[in-house]
Write a protein that holds these residues in place. Sequence first.
Motif, short mmCIF file in Angstrom:
data_model
loop_
_atom_site.label_atom_id
_atom_site.label_comp_id
_atom_site.label_asym_id
_atom_site.label_seq_id
_atom_site.Cartn_x
_atom_site.Cartn_y
_atom_site.Cartn_z
N LEU A 1 -5.23 52.42 96.73
CA LEU A 1 -6.67 52.27 96.30
C LEU A 1 -7.06 53.27 95.31
N TRP A 2 -7.92 52.81 94.29
CA TRP A 2 -8.40 53.54 93.27
C TRP A 2 -9.84 53.63 93.18
N GLY B 1 -9.93 57.99 89.64
CA GLY B 1 -8.76 58.70 90.26
C GLY B 1 -8.28 57.85 91.08
N ARG B 2 -6.89 57.94 91.70
CA ARG B 2 -6.40 57.33 92.66
C ARG B 2 -6.70 57.92 94.14
N CYS B 3 -6.95 57.03 94.85
CA CYS B 3 -7.50 57.89 96.16
C CYS B 3 -6.46 58.22 97.13
N ALA B 4 -6.75 59.03 98.10
CA ALA B 4 -5.55 59.45 99.16
C ALA B 4 -5.82 58.67 100.16
N LYS C 1 -4.21 57.82 104.06
CA LYS C 1 -3.50 58.46 105.20
C LYS C 1 -3.78 57.46 106.23
N GLU C 2 -2.75 56.70 106.65
CA GLU C 2 -3.03 55.75 108.01
C GLU C 2 -4.20 54.95 107.61
N THR C 3 -5.51 55.01 108.14
CA THR C 3 -6.21 54.20 108.14
C THR C 3 -7.49 54.85 107.45
N ARG C 4 -7.44 56.24 106.78
CA ARG C 4 -8.52 57.06 106.46
C ARG C 4 -8.29 57.01 104.89
N TRP C 5 -9.06 57.03 104.21
CA TRP C 5 -9.09 57.23 102.68
C TRP C 5 -10.23 58.20 102.12
N GLU C 6 -9.85 58.78 100.99
CA GLU C 6 -10.59 59.89 100.30
C GLU C 6 -10.62 59.54 98.71
N CYS C 7 -11.73 59.46 98.10
CA CYS C 7 -11.83 59.02 96.71
C CYS C 7 -12.41 60.13 95.84
N PRO C 8 -12.30 60.33 94.71
CA PRO C 8 -12.94 61.37 93.79
C PRO C 8 -14.29 61.03 93.74
N ALA C 9 -14.88 62.00 93.02
CA ALA C 9 -16.63 62.02 92.86
C ALA C 9 -17.12 60.82 92.43
#
Length: 342
Positions: free
Chosen positions: A261-262, A276-279, A281-289
């Motif tokens: 994901l981006w 930014g490239r999103c982190a 982990k399994e089914t969770r994601w976190e993306c930049p601002a």
Amino acid sequence: MASVRVFLSYAHDSPEHSADVRTLWTLLRERGIDARLDLPAAERRTDWPAWMRRQIDRADFVLVIASPEYRRTADGLAERHERRGVRFEAMELVEELYRDHESGTRKIVPVVLPGRTRDDVPRFLRPYSTTYVEVGELSGVGVERLLRLLTDQPSVVGVELGEPPAFGPRLPVATPVPGTPVPGTPTAAPRRVWVGAGLAAAVAAGAWVYAAVIAPDVDGSKAPGSGVPVVIRFEAPVDGEPLASADRAVGTVTGPPGVRLWAVEETADERFHPRGRCAVKETRWECPAFTPRTPVGGKFEYHVVAVDDAADEALSRVGPRGLLRLPVVTADRFMDDVINAG
């Protein structure tokens, strides 16, 4: 291929040294090098100054065979009546270097035979600051490096220059906009993370936020190249916090293993700023601002997108300050699935 013409310039230090030079001459000629030295010419009456000048002028390379007597003579330490031939050849070679130093440096090659050192190279050839060729033994193997130089066949060749890698930040960094407090300053208000239950709240907060797939040849509802549907869920803001105040977005994703994901921001002319490239982990994601850079009709479009290999590479290459035009495939059915899933 024309043969390479070489002239061997040397001093008759001793019968042993002269024999080594003759062996080198033989090895070169046996391997296709048109090597010349004084021995054949000495069998007949010869005008030595004219002969030496002609050999130097016509040679592709002049091999200066290092020895104590050659250095002593070329350095001006021999008596006037000693080694006139070496003195004359050294003067001609100095003239070559003085006339065109770059060309002369390529043409004149100091050679160190077994039992000699670089200290036997005459000073005008700068034995400590320029290249010389050491012949470890008088054999085919021993002259390989010299042959490679004479025939322009280096043993080490250059590696084709590739593209430098592009690295995103290890931690998401928010980009302040006018009127937005800057984190870390005494007056900065705490920044929020999007948490909650649904995508609709994000849209209601004043931003166009949706999931898409960047890839030229797949349906928008599938992960690039996988044929597996991707559902990206956004989590809503806390206490109605505006979207532009969040320093990162979080959510869940379902799809094939390894989905990438981006976070990107779309401009009015349908180009993208990579955020930014999103982190994942399994089914969770976190993306930049979320902080916008480009208004679109009074709002901004922030996307979290699934990407294929080509898009991933392109987004990494242009970096956060670049603009990129990519094929974006979306489908109403996909949007409906995402909103309904929220």
